[in-house]
Design an enzyme around this catalytic site. Structure first.
Site, PDB file in Angstrom:
ATOM      1  N   HIS A  47       5.898 -22.139 -44.567  1.00  0.00           N
ATOM      2  CA  HIS A  47       5.090 -23.020 -43.822  1.00  0.00           C
ATOM      3  C   HIS A  47       4.807 -24.209 -44.413  1.00  0.00           C
ATOM      4  O   HIS A  47       4.189 -24.838 -44.771  1.00  0.00           O
ATOM      5  CB  HIS A  47       3.988 -21.566 -44.833  1.00  0.00           C
ATOM      6  CG  HIS A  47       3.545 -20.130 -44.220  1.00  0.00           C
ATOM      7  ND1 HIS A  47       3.783 -19.622 -44.597  1.00  0.00           N
ATOM      8  CD2 HIS A  47       3.183 -19.981 -42.287  1.00  0.00           C
ATOM      9  CE1 HIS A  47       3.829 -18.493 -43.314  1.00  0.00           C
ATOM     10  NE2 HIS A  47       3.372 -18.718 -42.281  1.00  0.00           N
ATOM     11  N   GLN A  71      -4.780 -11.155 -31.687  1.00  0.00           N
ATOM     12  CA  GLN A  71      -3.187 -11.264 -31.552  1.00  0.00           C
ATOM     13  C   GLN A  71      -2.487 -10.365 -31.871  1.00  0.00           C
ATOM     14  O   GLN A  71      -1.315  -9.792 -31.613  1.00  0.00           O
ATOM     15  CB  GLN A  71      -2.839 -12.659 -31.932  1.00  0.00           C
ATOM     16  CG  GLN A  71      -2.174 -12.561 -33.348  1.00  0.00           C
ATOM     17  CD  GLN A  71      -1.783 -13.918 -33.533  1.00  0.00           C
ATOM     18  OE1 GLN A  71      -3.170 -15.028 -33.961  1.00  0.00           O
ATOM     19  NE2 GLN A  71      -0.783 -14.340 -34.528  1.00  0.00           N
ATOM     20  N   GLN A 186       4.987 -20.023 -28.634  1.00  0.00           N
ATOM     21  CA  GLN A 186       3.519 -20.119 -29.405  1.00  0.00           C
ATOM     22  C   GLN A 186       3.745 -21.663 -29.275  1.00  0.00           C
ATOM     23  O   GLN A 186       2.622 -22.179 -28.781  1.00  0.00           O
ATOM     24  CB  GLN A 186       3.652 -19.543 -30.615  1.00  0.00           C
ATOM     25  CG  GLN A 186       2.467 -20.266 -31.476  1.00  0.00           C
ATOM     26  CD  GLN A 186       2.166 -19.158 -32.792  1.00  0.00           C
ATOM     27  OE1 GLN A 186       1.887 -17.859 -32.946  1.00  0.00           O
ATOM     28  NE2 GLN A 186       2.744 -19.589 -33.574  1.00  0.00           N
ATOM     29  N   LEU A 222      12.821 -17.187 -42.109  1.00  0.00           N
ATOM     30  CA  LEU A 222      12.051 -16.496 -42.615  1.00  0.00           C
ATOM     31  C   LEU A 222      11.124 -16.024 -41.642  1.00  0.00           C
ATOM     32  O   LEU A 222       9.836 -17.698 -40.947  1.00  0.00           O
ATOM     33  CB  LEU A 222      11.620 -17.925 -43.618  1.00  0.00           C
ATOM     34  CG  LEU A 222      12.414 -18.874 -44.826  1.00  0.00           C
ATOM     35  CD1 LEU A 222      11.516 -19.587 -45.833  1.00  0.00           C
ATOM     36  CD2 LEU A 222      12.919 -17.429 -45.259  1.00  0.00           C
ATOM     37  N   SER A 224       6.444 -14.460 -42.747  1.00  0.00           N
ATOM     38  CA  SER A 224       5.771 -13.116 -43.256  1.00  0.00           C
ATOM     39  C   SER A 224       6.143 -11.667 -43.198  1.00  0.00           C
ATOM     40  O   SER A 224       5.993 -10.797 -44.347  1.00  0.00           O
ATOM     41  CB  SER A 224       4.142 -13.622 -43.427  1.00  0.00           C
ATOM     42  OG  SER A 224       4.227 -14.994 -43.150  1.00  0.00           O
TER      43      SER A 224
HETATM   44  O1  PAF Z   1       1.894 -18.532 -36.411  1.00  0.00           O
HETATM   45  C1  PAF Z   1       1.038 -17.967 -36.662  1.00  0.00           C
HETATM   46  O2  PAF Z   1       1.060 -17.690 -38.391  1.00  0.00           O
HETATM   47  C2  PAF Z   1      -0.340 -17.689 -35.679  1.00  0.00           C
HETATM   48  O3  PAF Z   1       0.269 -17.201 -34.855  1.00  0.00           O
HETATM   49  C3  PAF Z   1      -1.343 -18.665 -36.141  1.00  0.00           C
HETATM   50  C4  PAF Z   1      -0.689 -19.286 -35.170  1.00  0.00           C
HETATM   51  C5  PAF Z   1      -1.277 -18.998 -37.448  1.00  0.00           C
HETATM   52  C6  PAF Z   1      -2.877 -18.370 -35.259  1.00  0.00           C
HETATM   53  O4  PAF Z   1      -3.444 -17.652 -35.738  1.00  0.00           O
END
Ligand code: PAF
Length: 353
Positions: A47, A71, A186, A222, A224
């Site tokens: 991140h 999601q 995504q 990496l 979470s």
């Molecule tokens: O990649 C993520 O952490 C999530 O899918 C996102 C893009 C923040 C949408 O909730």
């Protein structure tokens, strides 16, 4: 979380769309560009790499933290998703980047400008159920692109992502935005969505993809969710996914058919799974292959079994030079890991170096 319960933080935190919009209006008036990084919190170096890209290229940088119920399928880990807000805010507050600006000899120091931390009711005014059949209200579906790769194992995942990111884009109104390559489907799907929905903030060419950040010792991507791994799972089992994809990549480069590349990659994971599942003591790790597949970066279609790199990249064909996604997912204990490698020129996907 109400603003009264927020950890102390030098970066302004906005919990409502209305309060954020006031701040954003000033940036519009001052003609300042806004870079945006969408996250679900539990921040890691991946991140922070996105935030650094944003700091380098925008006057202001906004990061959102929102764990998006839409999601997660009802059986998934919404309730236990890692949450480390005080640490996240500390990491962001410690970030700064010196940038050269035109017309000045002095470098400028940029730091993250704002955190958008909405509640579930702020993001879903009509309410939200994780059970799609009970959902009411407006959802965004990128038809034809949400059922392959991750979408095959998690059929409602990409619809949930497209929905929340549309809302986040509408609220944040970023000039540019940054997504990680680890979630390649995504990122490409969201770029398509910005194009299909004629968005201007961001426009599709301002949705940037940043290479996956890996643990230097193990090459594990990496994530979470890696927080769920035990030290032994992390050390012994998790690295096999990237190693398997590397084997698939070498086989593709050596001229093997797609079927053979996938077979070789899967074999490595299944061998490891067999060994680790066989222990009947504390060394046992439940490893399970979910999928390894190769997909077209344009259509997301699965590549035909018998096709090889030379046939895929046939000179003069409309596919010539088009990269391929080699991706996979596996379970290590209770953790689902995903990873991918792009076969071909990553710049063609707008992956920034
Ligand atoms: O990649 C993520 O952490 C999530 O899918 C996102 C893009 C923040 C949408 O909730």
């Amino acid at each position: 979380m109400s603003s009264a319960h927020l950890p102390e933080c030098p970066i302004p935190i906005f919990t409502t769309v209305a309060s954020y919009r006031e701040w954003r209006r000033k940036a519009f008036d001052a003609k300042q560009t806004v870079g945006f990084v969408a996250t679900m919190g539990a921040l890691h170096e991946g991140h922070l790499a996105l935030v650094k890209r944003s700091l380098a290229a925008n006057d202001l940088t906004v990061l959102s933290i929102f764990v998006n119920p839409a999601q997660f399928a009802p059986h998934e880990d919404l309730a236990t998703y890692p949450s480390t807000l005080p640490r996240d805010l500390e990491s962001l507050s410690a970030m700064s980047l010196q940038v050269k600006v035109q017309g000045s000899n002095e470098p400028l120091t940029r730091t993250p400008s704002a955190v958008f931390l909405p509640t579930v009711s702020e993001m879903y005014p009509s309410g939200i159920s994780q059970d799609v059949s009970l959902q009411k209200g407006t959802f965004v579906e990128v038809k034809g692109y949400g059922h392959q790769m991750e979408g095959q194992s998690r059929p409602t995942f990409l619809r949930g992502v497209a929905t929340v990111v549309t809302k986040l884009f509408n609220a944040v109104e970023p000039t540019q935005t940054y997504f990680g390559q680890k979630d390649i489907q995504q990122a490409l799907l969201l770029r398509r969505m910005t194009r299909d929905m004629l968005l201007s903030h961001p426009s599709p060419d301002k949705l940037h993809i940043v290479p996956t950040v890996r643990d230097p010792a193990s090459s594990v991507a990496l994530s979470s969710r890696n927080a769920y791994l035990t030290p032994r799972e992390r050390e012994v089992a998790a690295p096999v996914l990237h190693a398997a994809l590397q084997i698939g990549k070498s086989a593709w480069q050596d001229g093997a058919s797609k079927q053979d590349c996938v077979r070789q990659a899967c074999a490595l994971i299944m061998d490891m799974a067999e060994k680790l599942n066989a222990f009947d003591n504390e060394e046992k790790i439940n490893v399970r292959l979910d999928y390894v597949e190769m997909n077209d970066t344009e259509s997301f279609d699965v590549l035909p079994d018998n096709i090889s790199r030379v046939q895929w990249d046939l000179e003069g064909s409309e596919r010539e030079g088009r990269p391929v996604i080699l991706s996979g997912a596996m379970w290590v204990g209770r953790t689902r890991l995903i990873d991918n490698i792009i076969l071909g020129d990553t710049r063609k996907l707008g992956i920034i170096e």
